[in-house]
Design a protein around this motif. Structure first.
Motif, PDB file in Angstrom:
ATOM      1  N   ARG A  79       2.914   0.881  -1.749  1.00 42.44           N
ATOM      2  CA  ARG A  79       2.802   2.305  -1.245  1.00 42.44           C
ATOM      3  C   ARG A  79       2.389   2.238  -0.048  1.00 42.44           C
ATOM      4  NH1 ARG A  79       1.207   6.858  -4.277  1.00 42.44           N
ATOM      5  NH2 ARG A  79       1.012   5.194  -6.257  1.00 42.44           N
ATOM      6  N   LEU A  80       3.241   3.282   0.968  1.00 42.49           N
ATOM      7  CA  LEU A  80       3.087   3.352   2.244  1.00 42.49           C
ATOM      8  C   LEU A  80       2.808   4.456   2.581  1.00 42.49           C
ATOM      9  CD1 LEU A  80       5.988   0.713   3.445  1.00 42.49           C
ATOM     10  CD2 LEU A  80       3.345   0.336   3.125  1.00 42.49           C
ATOM     11  N   GLU A  81       1.830   4.937   3.594  1.00 40.35           N
ATOM     12  CA  GLU A  81       1.479   6.106   4.039  1.00 40.35           C
ATOM     13  C   GLU A  81       2.653   6.699   5.287  1.00 40.35           C
ATOM     14  OE1 GLU A  81      -1.481   8.241   7.033  1.00 40.35           O
ATOM     15  OE2 GLU A  81      -1.663   6.110   6.993  1.00 40.35           O
ATOM     16  N   LEU A  82       3.164   7.550   5.061  1.00 41.37           N
ATOM     17  CA  LEU A  82       4.278   8.316   5.760  1.00 41.37           C
ATOM     18  C   LEU A  82       3.731   8.860   6.911  1.00 41.37           C
ATOM     19  CD1 LEU A  82       7.395   8.802   6.043  1.00 41.37           C
ATOM     20  CD2 LEU A  82       7.158  10.874   4.922  1.00 41.37           C
ATOM     21  N   GLU A  97       1.034   1.121  12.193  1.00 39.34           N
ATOM     22  CA  GLU A  97       0.097   0.195  11.723  1.00 39.34           C
ATOM     23  C   GLU A  97       0.229  -0.259  10.214  1.00 39.34           C
ATOM     24  OE1 GLU A  97      -3.672   1.976  12.743  1.00 39.34           O
ATOM     25  OE2 GLU A  97      -2.992   2.450  14.574  1.00 39.34           O
ATOM     26  N   SER A  98      -0.470  -1.341   9.953  1.00 37.27           N
ATOM     27  CA  SER A  98      -0.364  -1.877   8.575  1.00 37.27           C
ATOM     28  C   SER A  98      -0.533  -0.749   7.611  1.00 37.27           C
ATOM     29  CB  SER A  98      -1.420  -2.977   8.403  1.00 37.27           C
ATOM     30  OG  SER A  98      -1.149  -3.465   7.340  1.00 37.27           O
ATOM     31  N   GLY A  99       0.334  -0.841   6.567  1.00 36.40           N
ATOM     32  CA  GLY A  99       0.508  -0.036   5.370  1.00 36.40           C
ATOM     33  C   GLY A  99       1.091   1.512   5.788  1.00 36.40           C
ATOM     34  N   GLN A 100       1.891   1.375   6.581  1.00 35.48           N
ATOM     35  CA  GLN A 100       2.493   2.841   7.236  1.00 35.48           C
ATOM     36  C   GLN A 100       3.850   2.608   7.256  1.00 35.48           C
ATOM     37  OE1 GLN A 100       0.680   3.646  10.995  1.00 35.48           O
ATOM     38  NE2 GLN A 100      -1.026   4.870  10.104  1.00 35.48           N
ATOM     39  N   ALA A 101       4.706   3.637   6.992  1.00 39.99           N
ATOM     40  CA  ALA A 101       6.057   3.716   7.108  1.00 39.99           C
ATOM     41  C   ALA A 101       6.669   5.087   7.985  1.00 39.99           C
ATOM     42  CB  ALA A 101       6.585   3.841   5.992  1.00 39.99           C
ATOM     43  N   VAL A 102       7.797   4.709   8.295  1.00 36.04           N
ATOM     44  CA  VAL A 102       8.227   6.088   9.100  1.00 36.04           C
ATOM     45  C   VAL A 102       9.628   6.321   8.616  1.00 36.04           C
ATOM     46  CG1 VAL A 102       9.196   6.673  11.674  1.00 36.04           C
ATOM     47  CG2 VAL A 102       7.151   5.759  11.258  1.00 36.04           C
ATOM     48  N   GLY A 129       3.249  12.702  -0.888  1.00 35.75           N
ATOM     49  CA  GLY A 129       3.849  12.314   0.177  1.00 35.75           C
ATOM     50  C   GLY A 129       4.209  11.021   0.823  1.00 35.75           C
ATOM     51  N   ASP A 130       3.427   9.961  -0.065  1.00 37.04           N
ATOM     52  CA  ASP A 130       3.773   8.722   0.114  1.00 37.04           C
ATOM     53  C   ASP A 130       4.820   8.193  -0.059  1.00 37.04           C
ATOM     54  OD1 ASP A 130       0.997   8.584   1.351  1.00 37.04           O
ATOM     55  OD2 ASP A 130      -0.125   7.636  -0.456  1.00 37.04           O
ATOM     56  N   VAL A 131       5.079   7.069   0.478  1.00 36.54           N
ATOM     57  CA  VAL A 131       6.638   6.141   0.117  1.00 36.54           C
ATOM     58  C   VAL A 131       6.271   5.152  -0.772  1.00 36.54           C
ATOM     59  CG1 VAL A 131       8.567   5.033   1.139  1.00 36.54           C
ATOM     60  CG2 VAL A 131       7.247   6.824   2.517  1.00 36.54           C
ATOM     61  N   LEU A 132       7.072   5.057  -1.846  1.00 35.12           N
ATOM     62  CA  LEU A 132       6.936   3.955  -2.854  1.00 35.12           C
ATOM     63  C   LEU A 132       8.372   3.203  -2.629  1.00 35.12           C
ATOM     64  CD1 LEU A 132       5.916   6.045  -5.797  1.00 35.12           C
ATOM     65  CD2 LEU A 132       4.411   4.513  -4.409  1.00 35.12           C
ATOM     66  N   VAL A 133       7.960   1.923  -2.258  1.00 39.34           N
ATOM     67  CA  VAL A 133       9.293   0.826  -1.999  1.00 39.34           C
ATOM     68  C   VAL A 133       9.190   0.114  -3.149  1.00 39.34           C
ATOM     69  CG1 VAL A 133       9.910  -0.637  -0.310  1.00 39.34           C
ATOM     70  CG2 VAL A 133       8.446   1.165   0.480  1.00 39.34           C
ATOM     71  N   ARG A 134      10.322   0.022  -3.755  1.00 40.12           N
ATOM     72  CA  ARG A 134      10.465  -0.380  -5.010  1.00 40.12           C
ATOM     73  C   ARG A 134      11.189  -2.001  -4.719  1.00 40.12           C
ATOM     74  NH1 ARG A 134      13.463   4.369  -6.411  1.00 40.12           N
ATOM     75  NH2 ARG A 134      15.283   2.834  -6.767  1.00 40.12           N
ATOM     76  N   THR A 135      11.216  -2.414  -3.516  1.00 43.13           N
ATOM     77  CA  THR A 135      11.733  -3.824  -3.414  1.00 43.13           C
ATOM     78  C   THR A 135      11.105  -4.362  -2.044  1.00 43.13           C
ATOM     79  OG1 THR A 135      13.803  -5.107  -3.020  1.00 43.13           O
ATOM     80  CG2 THR A 135      13.523  -3.035  -1.731  1.00 43.13           C
ATOM     81  N   SER A 136      11.185  -5.724  -2.211  1.00 43.96           N
ATOM     82  CA  SER A 136      10.526  -6.388  -0.666  1.00 43.96           C
ATOM     83  C   SER A 136      11.575  -6.816   0.229  1.00 43.96           C
ATOM     84  CB  SER A 136       9.745  -7.506  -1.282  1.00 43.96           C
ATOM     85  OG  SER A 136      10.728  -8.651  -1.423  1.00 43.96           O
TER      86      SER A 136
END
Lengths: 625, 625
Positions: A79-82, A97-102, A129-136
């Protein structure tokens, strides 16, 4: 008779060496990207910038720090903060910063703090509104780093590169909009000879005028070889004018080609000018056709004198001059364009001369290539237009047997041998049928020679008019009738009413040659008339003024009538109608299209057979013309 | 994120059919003979006159009546009274009677009463001026009769003929100076996307701007295929402007190609305009690369939307659009240009998509063709510039094994695979060596990947800088030294004096990637410094700001220094000198050119070996630059 003799002919090798010793190279052109295709790069081009110029997103998705996704999968997304978005063509206004996405779109600049991206398809956005990334993802995934395509300082294109659309892509990516390329060698073409008239003007045949064939043909050959052709005004046989034009061309061009005149006085002027202002390196080469070739220098230009006859001129040009122009233009030898086949007829060479034999190609029923010499003489333009390539026979060989295997150098890699080779009678309806075929070749040699050639096995098809002299093992592909008779002047001012008028009145007549099917039908009609009158056929023929004047082509008698040189000519109603001439019907004859049974399945012959089924439609249309 | 999805992708066959259903044909051009080469004739051209237009002497000699020579031979020549002369371009002012002859030159009109001629070589003139003919001739000997080359009314050139220089000869002979040809289909190219900048202008990389690659590349492809390319002004992402440009192009052209933008908003506008003003026939095709392709109609024009990525755009263009343009231009399919070879590396396809795999070619030591995939990604322009052709893999095949035999469709029949394939370190001296070779290909992948690829057996040559990590069975073709160090801003304003400054001072540094031989040498120098100071190498590395920022190309660090984004970069003295930057020498390293022993006899490798012998001269020259 004062004539220059060509003794001590040079060998083809010596002629090539003489040409190689001359420099034909042009200078430098700077051309825009839009004009660069096919040009030859003069200097190396290095990349002056990185492509891309920034770390670039390869997909639509999210930019992030790869380590924030380690261990993520479908069951346990990261889970990353948009914290923002970046589109293509925008400067990122956000750093991660760490834990964020754009959110990022394809082609956009990767924001600071991001070292990878994930495709939108592998993500979800939750209710917050957070981004869930389903892969590494690994560092660098889905990112094209600055300079990864082309890096600043890299060698982009080398000198001598012939610029392709793909190279233009590379140049575009580097922002280069102008490139230094070799200027094509400038080739001046000077034609001489009082008898030559440029196309578009009128020729006076009575004075022996003919159209200038070499100038435009050689010019096209020059451009094919990568040169720039410059046509100089026709110089006639006026010696001062010829000298002036030659010197002007030599000053302005890298190579001057003269061609055209066969007159001794013109040759004399050229000799004198070359010897006074330049240097003559070679005089006469032992090839056939093409003996009278000159190689030298004139002012600061190279000079080649081509023979006057079109076929000789083109053969010499193609064999010796075109390779030198290509070399100077920086173009590679064209891709090997050769075809092997079986020689359909024997060919003879001449004592000690290298033979350049124009040949046509066709396939026999088994798909094997047949190679037949096209020999209408050096003076005939059709010797080349009806050929597909050249068989070279060295000076030591003086005879090639029929059936021998030979290698044909095609005139260019683009040459497509005809799909169907036909021979025989000329006919307006047939011409319209041929228009419907993909790539036919038809030689209008007349009915009789057509039949003979069909029997000999080279052509696929013969077209025959009038009665057949003897039975032939041939299949009829199509047949139609045509009306023939006497073509008279417009409005028929002599009031010619029937064939007998030629015998009984004082009329000037023009006949066709005995090769023509029309001539056979005329002969039969006269025989009938003789029988009707109870006289000898011979007596009637003797009474016709011009019966022996046989012209080769079906429209030629009509042309004589138009020119006022005859009162009546043998011809077709169609011809009379088209040329608005008078017509006196005499009979009708059938035209048959015959093929050898073993060619019936050849695709080009099948195509002809289908086209022949449309004859009624074609004839209806023609009568509406 | 609102994105158009490409579901239910059409098959390649369906895409071809959609394109075939559109008419791209241009109209009629009338061009002069000088411009006719390569154009496609629109209508049949018949001869309007006889060629030659008169009975013409084929040699220099004497016109006579053949029967006057019957029985003549060397021992018993026929004696004829000389009654005049005719030159080319003159009307004869004399008619022959029995026992008379007329001097005649090549190309002149045969006088009345003459039916043959004899070559001057077979005659003598006696003391009375009479002509002695030492051979007998038959009627017609050495005469080209009127119409013998081309006869009036004959079919000269058929519709669809692609005009060659030889055809221009035929047209010239007929006096035709203008011909109706197919106008090339007019193809409008519309590029969209805010991030695109036309070459020649400046790009702002910080904003993610890149040069517009597709416009000029596609334009060159259009012209290669026989179309006329029209570049429309770049429309950016302004929707009204995009719509206006699209409609304008559709009104003016036979086909509109849009390309460039990958942004969703641009795609939306195109959809809307096509759907409102035209018809969308196809949306997405299952090829890779190239999925997002649109086919439709817009106003009276055909429309194809190409993918944004250059490689995808060119592949779709080449596979689907170019054949349609060629067809409309009346040009034949280009001659089959295929090469078979052994796949050097395995290749994988994607589930259910037809793969278009760009490949390069080289020959191994036995002359066998090796085919290697060029896969720098769809976004890389070099994926095409460094390839020779395409291997097509159908949707059913998802894996090609290394060693498998494959057929390569060359990009064009002109493609010449490189004579020598090299990989490895980028180096300015090497670039000058490459300039001396005929047609080399060099991929600057860095020293380490270069060595790896050499071991794998595809390239002929690897160029390696710095210490070799392990021994290799390779032959050294050439070797030289280069000086490396820190590249500083012009004039070295930070007064950087040695490598240690990076560790001890607060300087922003830019490194090269670990692929680079320079990076290896830097690593060794830092290890030496650590030993000198009695500390761990790792500690020094940690103290350098930017040590991990490794750029791919040898000039990229210098560019960062110029841009003010770094105080020092790893690089060569040559680079610093060329870009007028400061230089702090650190060491020198050797560059070696290595080849696999089994390639040593390959002509391109031998050529490289010779060129490497000139290195001293090349390096001298460069220091004079």
């Amino acid at each position: 008779m004062d004539r220059k003799e060509f003794r001590d002919l040079a060998s083809p090798t010596a002629a090539r060496e003489a040409l190689d010793s001359l420099s034909l190279e042009g200078g430098v052109d700077r051309v825009s990207l839009a004009e660069a295709r096919g040009r030859v790069l003069l200097a190396r081009l290095d990349a002056e910038l990185d492509v891309p110029g920034f770390d670039r997103a390869s997909l639509d998705g999210y930019a992030l720090a790869a380590r924030d996704t380690f261990g993520a999968d479908e069951a346990d997304p990261a889970r990353l903060e948009l914290v923002g978005e970046v589109h293509a063509g925008e400067e990122p206004d956000v750093a991660l910063e760490s834990g964020q996405a754009v959110e990022i779109s394809t082609g956009a600049v990767m924001p600071e703090g991001a070292d990878a991206m994930v495709a939108v398809e592998r993500t979800d956005v939750d209710e917050n509104g957070d981004v869930l990334v389903r892969t590494s993802v690994a560092p660098g995934d889905n990112v094209m780093f600055a300079g990864a395509d082309v890096a600043a300082g890299e060698r982009a294109l080398g000198p001598g590169t012939r610029i392709t659309p793909r190279d233009i892509g590379l140049l575009s990516a580097l922002g280069i909009d102008e490139v230094p390329v070799r200027a094509p060698p400038k080739v001046g073409i000077v034609s001489t000879g009082d008898e030559l008239v440029r196309p578009g003007n009128d020729v006076d045949s009575a004075r022996g005028e003919i159209y200038d064939v070499n100038s435009y043909t050689i010019a096209a050959g020059v451009e094919d070889a990568g040169g720039e052709a410059v046509l100089y005004p026709h110089a006639g046989d006026d010696q001062d004018e010829m000298e002036r034009v030659l010197r002007e061309a030599a000053n302005e061009c890298d190579l001057v080609l003269s061609s055209g005149s066969t007159s001794a006085s013109a040759v004399d002027v050229i000799y004198r000018v070359i010897e006074e202002q330049g240097e003559l390196l070679l005089h006469g080469v032992s090839v056939k056709p093409g003996k009278p070739m000159l190689v030298g220098r004139l002012e600061s230009s190279a000079y080649v004198g081509l023979p006057g006859y079109p076929v000789s001129a083109m053969m010499v040009f193609r064999t010796f001059v075109a390779p030198a122009i290509r070399e100077a233009a920086g173009l590679p030898e064209p891709a090997a364009a050769t075809v092997s086949g079986r020689l359909a007829r024997e060919a003879r060479s001449e004592e000690g001369r290298h033979l350049l034999l124009p040949v046509g190609l066709t396939n026999d029923g088994d798909g094997e290539t047949l190679v037949y010499p096209v020999d209408k003489g050096s003076g005939a333009t059709t010797s080349l237009a009806e050929a597909d390539g050249v068989v070279e026979v060295d000076a030591e060989t003086d005879y090639l047997e029929a059936g021998e295997s030979v290698t044909v150098q095609l005139f260019s890699p683009d040459v497509r041998p005809p799909t169907m080779l036909g021979v025989g009678e000329d006919d307006p309806t047939l011409n319209r049928v041929l228009d419907r075929l993909e790539n036919p070749r038809y030689l209008s040699v007349g009915s009789r020679p057509g039949l003979r050639r069909l029997r000999e096995g080279v052509p696929d098809v013969a077209v025959v008019a009038g009665p057949l002299e003897r039975e032939l093992e041939a299949t009829t592909l199509g047949e139609w009738e045509r009306e023939w008779g006497l073509i008279a002047q417009a409005g028929n001012p002599n009031e010619i009413d029937e064939l007998a008028a030629l015998v009984d009145r004082d009329l000037r007549f023009v006949n066709r040659t005995t090769d023509s099917g029309l001539r056979s039908s005329l002969g039969a009609a006269i025989a009938d008339l003789a029988e009707e009158r109870g006289v000898e056929r011979h007596d009637l023929v003797e009474a016709i003024d011009g019966f022996d004047l046989g012209l080769r082509a079906h429209e030629s008698p009509a042309r004589k009538v138009i020119a006022g040189e005859a009162d009546a000519g043998l011809g077709l109603r169609e011809t009379a109608d088209r040329l608005d001439l008078g017509f006196v019907p005499v009979g009708s004859q059938s035209i048959r299209v015959l093929t050898n049974p073993d060619r019936i399945d050849k695709p080009g012959v099948r195509e002809l057979e289908s086209a022949l089924e449309t004859i009624d439609e074609l004839r209806r249309r023609s009568s509406d013309d």
